[in-house]
Design a protein around this motif. Structure first.
Motif, short mmCIF file in Angstrom:
data_model
loop_
_atom_site.label_atom_id
_atom_site.label_comp_id
_atom_site.label_asym_id
_atom_site.label_seq_id
_atom_site.Cartn_x
_atom_site.Cartn_y
_atom_site.Cartn_z
N ALA A 105 -9.06 -46.63 22.80
CA ALA A 105 -8.66 -48.00 23.17
C ALA A 105 -9.82 -48.91 23.61
N ILE A 106 -10.79 -48.38 24.32
CA ILE A 106 -11.82 -49.26 24.89
C ILE A 106 -12.93 -49.53 23.86
N PHE A 107 -13.45 -48.44 23.25
CA PHE A 107 -14.49 -48.61 22.22
C PHE A 107 -14.07 -47.82 20.98
N PRO A 108 -12.98 -48.22 20.32
CA PRO A 108 -12.48 -47.43 19.18
C PRO A 108 -13.43 -47.41 17.98
N ASP A 109 -14.39 -48.35 17.91
CA ASP A 109 -15.27 -48.41 16.74
C ASP A 109 -16.55 -47.61 16.85
N THR A 110 -16.81 -47.03 18.01
CA THR A 110 -18.07 -46.30 18.13
C THR A 110 -18.04 -45.03 17.27
N PRO A 111 -19.15 -44.71 16.63
CA PRO A 111 -19.18 -43.50 15.81
C PRO A 111 -19.39 -42.23 16.65
N CYS A 112 -19.73 -42.38 17.93
CA CYS A 112 -20.01 -41.20 18.78
C CYS A 112 -18.86 -40.98 19.74
N LYS A 113 -17.93 -40.13 19.34
CA LYS A 113 -16.75 -39.88 20.19
C LYS A 113 -16.58 -38.39 20.41
N PHE A 114 -16.43 -38.03 21.67
CA PHE A 114 -16.22 -36.63 21.99
C PHE A 114 -15.03 -36.50 22.92
N PHE A 115 -14.26 -35.44 22.70
CA PHE A 115 -13.16 -35.13 23.61
C PHE A 115 -13.49 -33.78 24.22
N ILE A 116 -13.79 -33.79 25.52
CA ILE A 116 -14.22 -32.58 26.21
C ILE A 116 -13.01 -31.98 26.91
N THR A 117 -12.75 -30.73 26.61
CA THR A 117 -11.57 -30.12 27.22
C THR A 117 -11.89 -28.69 27.67
N ALA A 118 -10.95 -28.06 28.33
CA ALA A 118 -11.07 -26.66 28.75
C ALA A 118 -9.67 -26.21 29.15
N SER A 119 -9.46 -24.91 29.22
CA SER A 119 -8.13 -24.42 29.59
C SER A 119 -7.79 -24.93 31.00
N ILE A 120 -6.50 -25.02 31.28
CA ILE A 120 -6.08 -25.52 32.61
C ILE A 120 -6.61 -24.60 33.71
#
Ligand code: C5P
Length: 226
Positions: A134-149
């Motif tokens: 939503a904020i910077f949808p056009d950037t080519p550098c996107k990461f979703f960092i996750t881990a188990s709960i």
């Protein structure tokens, strides 16, 4: 915003660079973002601080964070001095933040602030839940960092112990689950993986391994978008 130049960056010559780092609480995204910002000589914008600052204003005034009118007014009047991380760390503030963050009017008020701060100077590593969607949808550098709960709850529990608090693990786990549910279920800009984001699971990675993974993925992404 902060940023120090550690090495030559691959960004010279273009407009501001935005690196979007989204993910749930306790995934390690803030630590990673700090290292990426230092490494690539970019600013750092932790957008969670904005929602925390709104919640803190309400909590300090004895107002329920669920009060939408008060939360919207606080978001519209937010000033740089309200964003001191040292005052915004507490668990109550974090939980209150996820309540005000579900309010469309609060998100609308904070959206232009994030776009302006993120694009200052050479650009920033921007950390949050909806940066890539939503904020910077056009950037080519996107990461979703996750881990188990469980991994996230263990980290959060340790962090609270190190801060001199006396957390109960089961409670930390329950609060993280509740926060995830609120962040994923809200109608506006819910936390989700952007279609073109790279997902990095840090459950089994230490900070150096996670940083190395993202740094090389970023080099790859930037080469592809050049
Ligand atoms: O990342 P942090 O724990 O500081 O964020 C606090 C809360 O603010 C999150 O649980 C989330 O509800 C909200 N938030 C958000 N969108 C962002 C950043 C934070 O909804 N971009």
């Amino acid at each position: 915003m902060s940023g120090t130049m550690e090495q030559e960056t691959p960004f010279d010559g273009g407009g501001p660079v935005i690196v979007a780092i989204d993910g749930p609480a306790g995934s390690g995204k803030s630590t990673l973002a700090r290292r990426l910002a230092a490494h690539f000589g970019l600013g750092l914008l932790d957008t969670g601080l904005l929602y925390r600052a709104v919640a803190k204003k309400l909590l300090d005034a004895g107002i329920d964070p669920a009060d939408e009118d008060a939360a919207t007014a606080a978001a519209e009047r937010l000033a740089p001095a309200d964003l001191d991380p040292a005052c915004l760390r507490g668990e109550a503030t974090g939980n209150g933040a996820s309540v005000v963050a579900a309010m469309p009017a609060v998100r609308t008020a904070l959206l232009p602030v994030q776009r302006r701060l993120g694009a200052e100077g050479r650009g920033s590593v921007v950390v949050g839940r909806d940066i890539g969607t939503a904020i910077f949808p056009d950037t080519p550098c996107k990461f979703f960092i996750t881990a188990s709960i469980e991994a996230r709850a263990r980290r959060r529990h340790k962090e609270l112990l190190n801060r001199g608090e006396t957390p109960i693990y089961a409670r930390v786990l329950d609060e993280l689950k509740a926060r995830d549910r609120r962040d994923e279920a809200r109608s506006v800009a819910p936390m989700r993986v952007a279609e073109d984001a790279v997902v990095v699971d840090t459950s089994e990675l230490d900070i150096d391994q996670a940083f190395g993974t993202i740094r090389s993925l970023m080099d790859e992404r930037l080469r592809m978008s050049a």
